[in-house]
Design an enzyme around this catalytic site. Structure first.
Site, PDB file in Angstrom:
ATOM      1  N   LYS A  13      -4.665 -16.052 -15.965  1.00 19.37           N
ATOM      2  CA  LYS A  13      -5.331 -17.338 -16.115  1.00 19.37           C
ATOM      3  C   LYS A  13      -4.714 -18.163 -14.929  1.00 19.37           C
ATOM      4  O   LYS A  13      -5.478 -19.110 -14.502  1.00 19.37           O
ATOM      5  CB  LYS A  13      -4.808 -18.198 -17.351  1.00 19.37           C
ATOM      6  CG  LYS A  13      -3.050 -18.061 -17.562  1.00 19.37           C
ATOM      7  CD  LYS A  13      -2.769 -18.478 -19.153  1.00 19.37           C
ATOM      8  CE  LYS A  13      -1.333 -18.939 -19.218  1.00 19.37           C
ATOM      9  NZ  LYS A  13      -0.620 -17.714 -18.685  1.00 19.37           N
ATOM     10  N   ARG A  88       2.493 -24.427 -24.138  1.00 17.12           N
ATOM     11  CA  ARG A  88       3.025 -23.228 -24.449  1.00 17.12           C
ATOM     12  C   ARG A  88       3.559 -22.912 -25.955  1.00 17.12           C
ATOM     13  O   ARG A  88       3.768 -21.852 -26.311  1.00 17.12           O
ATOM     14  CB  ARG A  88       4.135 -23.089 -23.654  1.00 17.12           C
ATOM     15  CG  ARG A  88       4.591 -21.745 -22.731  1.00 17.12           C
ATOM     16  CD  ARG A  88       3.441 -20.928 -21.957  1.00 17.12           C
ATOM     17  NE  ARG A  88       4.078 -20.014 -21.334  1.00 17.12           N
ATOM     18  CZ  ARG A  88       4.092 -19.907 -19.855  1.00 17.12           C
ATOM     19  NH1 ARG A  88       3.683 -21.121 -19.351  1.00 17.12           N
ATOM     20  NH2 ARG A  88       4.678 -18.886 -19.473  1.00 17.12           N
ATOM     21  N   ARG A 127       3.173  -6.948 -10.096  1.00 19.10           N
ATOM     22  CA  ARG A 127       3.188  -8.249  -9.284  1.00 19.10           C
ATOM     23  C   ARG A 127       4.151  -8.213  -8.443  1.00 19.10           C
ATOM     24  O   ARG A 127       5.425  -7.670  -8.638  1.00 19.10           O
ATOM     25  CB  ARG A 127       3.295  -9.193 -10.225  1.00 19.10           C
ATOM     26  CG  ARG A 127       2.039  -9.764 -11.067  1.00 19.10           C
ATOM     27  CD  ARG A 127       2.501 -10.994 -11.601  1.00 19.10           C
ATOM     28  NE  ARG A 127       1.789 -11.512 -12.495  1.00 19.10           N
ATOM     29  CZ  ARG A 127       1.877 -12.663 -13.042  1.00 19.10           C
ATOM     30  NH1 ARG A 127       2.935 -13.373 -12.893  1.00 19.10           N
ATOM     31  NH2 ARG A 127       1.272 -13.106 -14.197  1.00 19.10           N
ATOM     32  N   ARG A 160       9.496 -10.888  -9.149  1.00 17.52           N
ATOM     33  CA  ARG A 160      10.074 -11.994  -9.710  1.00 17.52           C
ATOM     34  C   ARG A 160      11.074 -11.266 -10.963  1.00 17.52           C
ATOM     35  O   ARG A 160      10.553 -10.437 -11.516  1.00 17.52           O
ATOM     36  CB  ARG A 160       8.954 -12.826 -10.313  1.00 17.52           C
ATOM     37  CG  ARG A 160       8.718 -13.925  -9.255  1.00 17.52           C
ATOM     38  CD  ARG A 160       7.398 -14.743  -9.662  1.00 17.52           C
ATOM     39  NE  ARG A 160       7.157 -14.999 -11.053  1.00 17.52           N
ATOM     40  CZ  ARG A 160       6.259 -15.559 -11.453  1.00 17.52           C
ATOM     41  NH1 ARG A 160       5.139 -16.136 -10.868  1.00 17.52           N
ATOM     42  NH2 ARG A 160       6.045 -15.754 -12.671  1.00 17.52           N
ATOM     43  N   ARG A 171       8.787 -11.792 -22.888  1.00 23.28           N
ATOM     44  CA  ARG A 171       7.421 -12.848 -22.692  1.00 23.28           C
ATOM     45  C   ARG A 171       6.370 -12.774 -23.418  1.00 23.28           C
ATOM     46  O   ARG A 171       5.894 -13.660 -24.064  1.00 23.28           O
ATOM     47  CB  ARG A 171       7.137 -12.958 -21.152  1.00 23.28           C
ATOM     48  CG  ARG A 171       8.431 -13.378 -20.210  1.00 23.28           C
ATOM     49  CD  ARG A 171       7.739 -13.414 -18.986  1.00 23.28           C
ATOM     50  NE  ARG A 171       6.905 -14.530 -18.391  1.00 23.28           N
ATOM     51  CZ  ARG A 171       6.296 -14.734 -17.548  1.00 23.28           C
ATOM     52  NH1 ARG A 171       6.439 -13.678 -16.394  1.00 23.28           N
ATOM     53  NH2 ARG A 171       5.645 -15.514 -17.035  1.00 23.28           N
TER      54      ARG A 171
HETATM   55  P1  AMP Z   1       4.432 -18.990 -15.916  1.00 22.24           P
HETATM   56  O1  AMP Z   1       4.392 -18.749 -14.511  1.00 22.24           O
HETATM   57  O2  AMP Z   1       3.430 -20.000 -16.363  1.00 22.24           O
HETATM   58  O3  AMP Z   1       4.308 -17.827 -16.513  1.00 22.24           O
HETATM   59  O4  AMP Z   1       5.940 -19.596 -16.145  1.00 22.24           O
HETATM   60  C1  AMP Z   1       7.234 -18.781 -15.948  1.00 22.24           C
HETATM   61  C2  AMP Z   1       8.140 -19.317 -16.903  1.00 22.24           C
HETATM   62  O5  AMP Z   1       8.423 -20.702 -16.674  1.00 22.24           O
HETATM   63  C3  AMP Z   1       7.941 -19.054 -18.243  1.00 22.24           C
HETATM   64  O6  AMP Z   1       8.621 -17.882 -18.757  1.00 22.24           O
HETATM   65  C4  AMP Z   1       8.904 -20.212 -19.014  1.00 22.24           C
HETATM   66  O7  AMP Z   1      10.026 -19.810 -18.969  1.00 22.24           O
HETATM   67  C5  AMP Z   1       8.530 -21.208 -17.952  1.00 22.24           C
HETATM   68  N1  AMP Z   1       7.605 -22.210 -18.385  1.00 22.24           N
HETATM   69  C6  AMP Z   1       6.378 -22.395 -17.834  1.00 22.24           C
HETATM   70  N2  AMP Z   1       5.794 -23.155 -18.602  1.00 22.24           N
HETATM   71  C7  AMP Z   1       6.399 -23.722 -19.553  1.00 22.24           C
HETATM   72  C8  AMP Z   1       6.272 -24.394 -20.689  1.00 22.24           C
HETATM   73  N3  AMP Z   1       4.835 -24.997 -20.841  1.00 22.24           N
HETATM   74  N4  AMP Z   1       6.927 -24.648 -21.609  1.00 22.24           N
HETATM   75  C9  AMP Z   1       8.187 -23.978 -21.438  1.00 22.24           C
HETATM   76  N5  AMP Z   1       8.560 -23.191 -20.503  1.00 22.24           N
HETATM   77  C10 AMP Z   1       7.726 -22.777 -19.471  1.00 22.24           C
END
Ligand code: AMP
Length: 214
Positions: A13, A88, A127, A160, A171
């Site tokens: 996404k 989220r 990744r 990462r 996750r």
């Molecule tokens: P992403 O790159 O969107 O997968 O985000 C990486 C990490 O950032 C996630 O695993 C969460 O720990 C944190 N994160 C990102 N967006 C949110 C959100 N809306 N609410 C809470 N944690 C978030």
């Protein structure tokens, strides 16, 4: 055009959101990127977020919601934006609905990029990211020209912490428990559209573009 991207971590996404943002000339707002930027710059927010991110957990709503509310009312968001990684969970979804409603606005499209868990694990463990410029790669799908080295700035690529296999599984659990219910939430609001995220990137993009332009 206010768009929310839904889908498991690793469903693609983020890539789609960046392409849509470019095509429609609207900002791409990724909460994950905002947290990573803060982490890199050693801010208080970054330090607090890190302990959750490294474990594959969600950063608490108190830290997340306000950042988004500030961002979506900035000048460049007047014609819309694409939210990637927010909301989220249901409480973030309700929060977003509320702040938008107070401004006489609403989410127009919630795009769910659907990919089964089996595909996600393979995708995410491949990744790689550049710790210097933020460019992202995949050892199979988008390999750098020289193995382990960033095409853009020549830095050594890393995996990462939250893309490691253990964390990916965590996750995914968090996704199913907290985030997946948003699919029904946006269905209830009449703005849900699902695309098949297992198709090639360009086809997924074409499917999303069709939804947005229809
Ligand atoms: P992403 O790159 O969107 O997968 O985000 C990486 C990490 O950032 C996630 O695993 C969460 O720990 C944190 N994160 C990102 N967006 C949110 C959100 N809306 N609410 C809470 N944690 C978030």
């Amino acid at each position: 055009m206010k768009i929310v991207m839904l889908g498991a971590p690793g469903a693609g996404k983020g890539t789609q959101a960046a392409m849509i943002a470019e095509k429609f000339g609207i900002p791409h707002i990724s909460t994950g990127d905002i947290f990573r930027y803060n982490l890199k710059n050693g801010t208080e927010l970054g330090k607090k977020a890190k302990e959750y991110m490294d474990q594959g957990l969600l950063v608490p709503d108190e830290l997340t919601c306000e950042i988004v509310a500030d961002r979506i009312f900035m000048d460049d968001c007047k014609n819309g934006y694409i939210l990637d990684g927010f909301p989220r969970n249901i409480s973030q979804g309700e929060y977003l609905t509320k702040v938008l409603r107070e401004a006489g606005q609403k989410v127009d499209f919630a795009i769910n990029v659907d990919v089964p868990d089996e595909n996600i694990v393979v995708r995410m463990s491949g990744r790689r990211a550049c710790p210097n410029c933020g460019a992202t790669y995949h050892i199979v799908n988008i390999p750098p020209k020289k193995e382990g080295i960033c095409d853009t700035c020549g830095s050594e690529l890393i995996q990462r912490a939250d893309d490691k296999a253990e964390t990916v599984k965590k996750r995914l659990d968090v996704y199913h428990d907290a985030t997946e219910p948003l699919i029904q939430f946006y269905k209830g609001l009449g703005v849900l559209y699902t695309v098949d995220g297992t198709k090639p990137m360009s086809e997924v993009f074409a499917d999303i573009t069709k939804i947005l332009e229809d």
